[in-house]
Design a protein around this motif. Structure first.
Motif, PDB file in Angstrom:
ATOM      1  N   GLY A  66       1.012  -1.475  -0.010  1.00  0.00           N
ATOM      2  CA  GLY A  66       0.001   0.024   0.000  1.00  0.00           C
ATOM      3  C   GLY A  66       0.964   1.288  -0.040  1.00  0.00           C
ATOM      4  O   GLY A  66       0.334   2.427  -0.095  1.00  0.00           O
ATOM      5  N   ALA A  67       1.968   1.148   0.240  1.00  0.00           N
ATOM      6  CA  ALA A  67       3.018   2.267   0.145  1.00  0.00           C
ATOM      7  C   ALA A  67       3.221   2.879  -1.141  1.00  0.00           C
ATOM      8  O   ALA A  67       3.309   1.985  -2.022  1.00  0.00           O
ATOM      9  N   SER A  68       3.472   3.986  -1.290  1.00  0.00           N
ATOM     10  CA  SER A  68       3.770   4.624  -2.715  1.00  0.00           C
ATOM     11  C   SER A  68       5.451   4.489  -2.758  1.00  0.00           C
ATOM     12  O   SER A  68       6.224   5.177  -2.207  1.00  0.00           O
ATOM     13  N   CYS A  69       5.763   3.562  -3.410  1.00  0.00           N
ATOM     14  CA  CYS A  69       7.410   3.202  -3.784  1.00  0.00           C
ATOM     15  C   CYS A  69       7.752   3.286  -5.170  1.00  0.00           C
ATOM     16  O   CYS A  69       6.872   3.083  -6.062  1.00  0.00           O
ATOM     17  N   GLN A  70       8.969   3.652  -5.557  1.00  0.00           N
ATOM     18  CA  GLN A  70       9.581   3.528  -6.835  1.00  0.00           C
ATOM     19  C   GLN A  70      10.000   2.288  -7.025  1.00  0.00           C
ATOM     20  O   GLN A  70      11.071   1.852  -6.093  1.00  0.00           O
ATOM     21  N   ARG A  71       9.686   1.861  -8.038  1.00  0.00           N
ATOM     22  CA  ARG A  71      10.334   0.378  -8.376  1.00  0.00           C
ATOM     23  C   ARG A  71      11.272   0.360  -9.527  1.00  0.00           C
ATOM     24  O   ARG A  71      11.215   1.117 -10.551  1.00  0.00           O
ATOM     25  N   PHE A  72      12.392  -0.633  -9.354  1.00  0.00           N
ATOM     26  CA  PHE A  72      13.340  -0.730 -10.540  1.00  0.00           C
ATOM     27  C   PHE A  72      13.414  -2.045 -10.721  1.00  0.00           C
ATOM     28  O   PHE A  72      13.781  -2.959  -9.988  1.00  0.00           O
ATOM     29  N   VAL A  73      13.098  -2.559 -12.021  1.00  0.00           N
ATOM     30  CA  VAL A  73      13.298  -3.994 -12.564  1.00  0.00           C
ATOM     31  C   VAL A  73      14.598  -4.202 -12.653  1.00  0.00           C
ATOM     32  O   VAL A  73      15.265  -3.719 -13.481  1.00  0.00           O
ATOM     33  N   VAL A  74      15.264  -5.073 -12.054  1.00  0.00           N
ATOM     34  CA  VAL A  74      16.453  -5.666 -12.014  1.00  0.00           C
ATOM     35  C   VAL A  74      16.716  -7.136 -13.250  1.00  0.00           C
ATOM     36  O   VAL A  74      17.373  -7.126 -14.138  1.00  0.00           O
ATOM     37  N   GLU A  75      15.653  -7.832 -12.913  1.00  0.00           N
ATOM     38  CA  GLU A  75      15.622  -9.030 -13.802  1.00  0.00           C
ATOM     39  C   GLU A  75      13.916  -9.265 -14.206  1.00  0.00           C
ATOM     40  O   GLU A  75      13.288  -9.172 -13.287  1.00  0.00           O
ATOM     41  N   ASN A  76      13.714  -9.527 -15.333  1.00  0.00           N
ATOM     42  CA  ASN A  76      12.362  -9.699 -15.719  1.00  0.00           C
ATOM     43  C   ASN A  76      12.345 -10.929 -16.852  1.00  0.00           C
ATOM     44  O   ASN A  76      12.631 -10.756 -17.945  1.00  0.00           O
ATOM     45  N   GLY A  77      11.895 -11.928 -16.204  1.00  0.00           N
ATOM     46  CA  GLY A  77      11.938 -13.004 -17.447  1.00  0.00           C
ATOM     47  C   GLY A  77      10.344 -13.773 -17.455  1.00  0.00           C
ATOM     48  O   GLY A  77       9.659 -13.455 -16.557  1.00  0.00           O
ATOM     49  N   ALA A  78       9.904 -14.783 -18.284  1.00  0.00           N
ATOM     50  CA  ALA A  78       8.970 -15.344 -18.233  1.00  0.00           C
ATOM     51  C   ALA A  78       8.638 -16.201 -17.001  1.00  0.00           C
ATOM     52  O   ALA A  78       7.480 -16.209 -16.252  1.00  0.00           O
ATOM     53  N   GLY A  79       9.583 -16.739 -16.355  1.00  0.00           N
ATOM     54  CA  GLY A  79       9.400 -17.464 -15.071  1.00  0.00           C
ATOM     55  C   GLY A  79       9.754 -16.638 -13.910  1.00  0.00           C
ATOM     56  O   GLY A  79       9.591 -17.424 -12.637  1.00  0.00           O
ATOM     57  N   GLY A  80       9.997 -15.483 -13.670  1.00  0.00           N
ATOM     58  CA  GLY A  80      10.171 -14.723 -12.579  1.00  0.00           C
ATOM     59  C   GLY A  80      11.056 -13.538 -12.744  1.00  0.00           C
ATOM     60  O   GLY A  80      11.253 -13.110 -13.805  1.00  0.00           O
ATOM     61  N   GLY A  81      11.645 -12.778 -11.913  1.00  0.00           N
ATOM     62  CA  GLY A  81      12.229 -11.916 -11.802  1.00  0.00           C
ATOM     63  C   GLY A  81      12.788 -11.285 -10.390  1.00  0.00           C
ATOM     64  O   GLY A  81      12.528 -11.871  -9.453  1.00  0.00           O
ATOM     65  N   ARG A  82      13.345  -9.949 -10.251  1.00  0.00           N
ATOM     66  CA  ARG A  82      13.603  -9.504  -9.417  1.00  0.00           C
ATOM     67  C   ARG A  82      13.529  -7.855  -9.497  1.00  0.00           C
ATOM     68  O   ARG A  82      13.885  -7.255 -10.484  1.00  0.00           O
ATOM     69  N   ILE A  83      13.003  -7.334  -8.381  1.00  0.00           N
ATOM     70  CA  ILE A  83      12.987  -5.760  -8.339  1.00  0.00           C
ATOM     71  C   ILE A  83      13.502  -5.132  -7.069  1.00  0.00           C
ATOM     72  O   ILE A  83      13.800  -5.799  -6.061  1.00  0.00           O
ATOM     73  N   THR A  84      14.196  -4.004  -6.986  1.00  0.00           N
ATOM     74  CA  THR A  84      14.316  -3.112  -6.129  1.00  0.00           C
ATOM     75  C   THR A  84      13.323  -2.103  -5.755  1.00  0.00           C
ATOM     76  O   THR A  84      12.837  -1.584  -6.937  1.00  0.00           O
ATOM     77  N   TYR A  85      13.173  -1.620  -4.736  1.00  0.00           N
ATOM     78  CA  TYR A  85      12.275  -0.524  -4.504  1.00  0.00           C
ATOM     79  C   TYR A  85      12.765   0.348  -3.591  1.00  0.00           C
ATOM     80  O   TYR A  85      13.042  -0.046  -2.420  1.00  0.00           O
TER      81      TYR A  85
END
Length: 135
Positions: A66-85
């Motif tokens: 529910g918090a307003s956060c800025q996300r950065f996609v580090v890995e983005n694949g069909a089976g999963g991924g990773r973000i930092t925020y």
């Protein structure tokens, strides 16, 4: 030397590209495969928590829902991924998610929440419809 510069430049490019992808899609593509409904998140120690998943992107910020956060996609694949925020004034996090099936995920998240570090790991399984959605 030059290897460190090359790595830094590559990281900057990945972060910039990931940011554009996050701004366009709102998060990770693999999450589109996840079924909506009630999910049980089980920690390695056996502790379980239930969560009603109306938008799978909410799984990316469990500690900062529910918090307003800025996300950065580090890995983005069909089976999963990773973000930092980053959530100004609240904290930040790094979440990795693996979508094994539309009803089974593995999630690792760590970061800072209200000045305190956290590290969490879950196996998530869809258990049914959300209680609030049942009519």
């Amino acid at each position: 030397g030059s290897l460190a510069v090359a790595i830094a430049n590559t990281t900057a490019i990945v972060m910039a590209t990931g940011f554009r992808a996050a701004a366009q899609s709102g998060g990770l593509t693999a999450l589109d495969r996840i079924e909506r409904g009630e999910w049980a998140l089980r920690a390695p120690d056996g502790a379980t928590r239930s969560i009603c998943v109306t938008d799978p992107q909410m799984l990316l910020q469990l500690r900062h829902r529910g918090a307003s956060c800025q996300r950065f996609v580090v890995e983005n694949g069909a089976g999963g991924g990773r973000i930092t925020y980053s959530c100004p004034g609240i904290g930040n996090g790094d979440t990795r998610i693996l979508v094994e099936t539309p009803r089974l995920i593995r999630l690792e998240t760590q970061g800072i929440s209200r000045g305190l570090p956290f590290t969490e790991e879950y196996e998530g399984r869809k258990t049914g419809a959300c209680a609030s959605a049942a009519r």
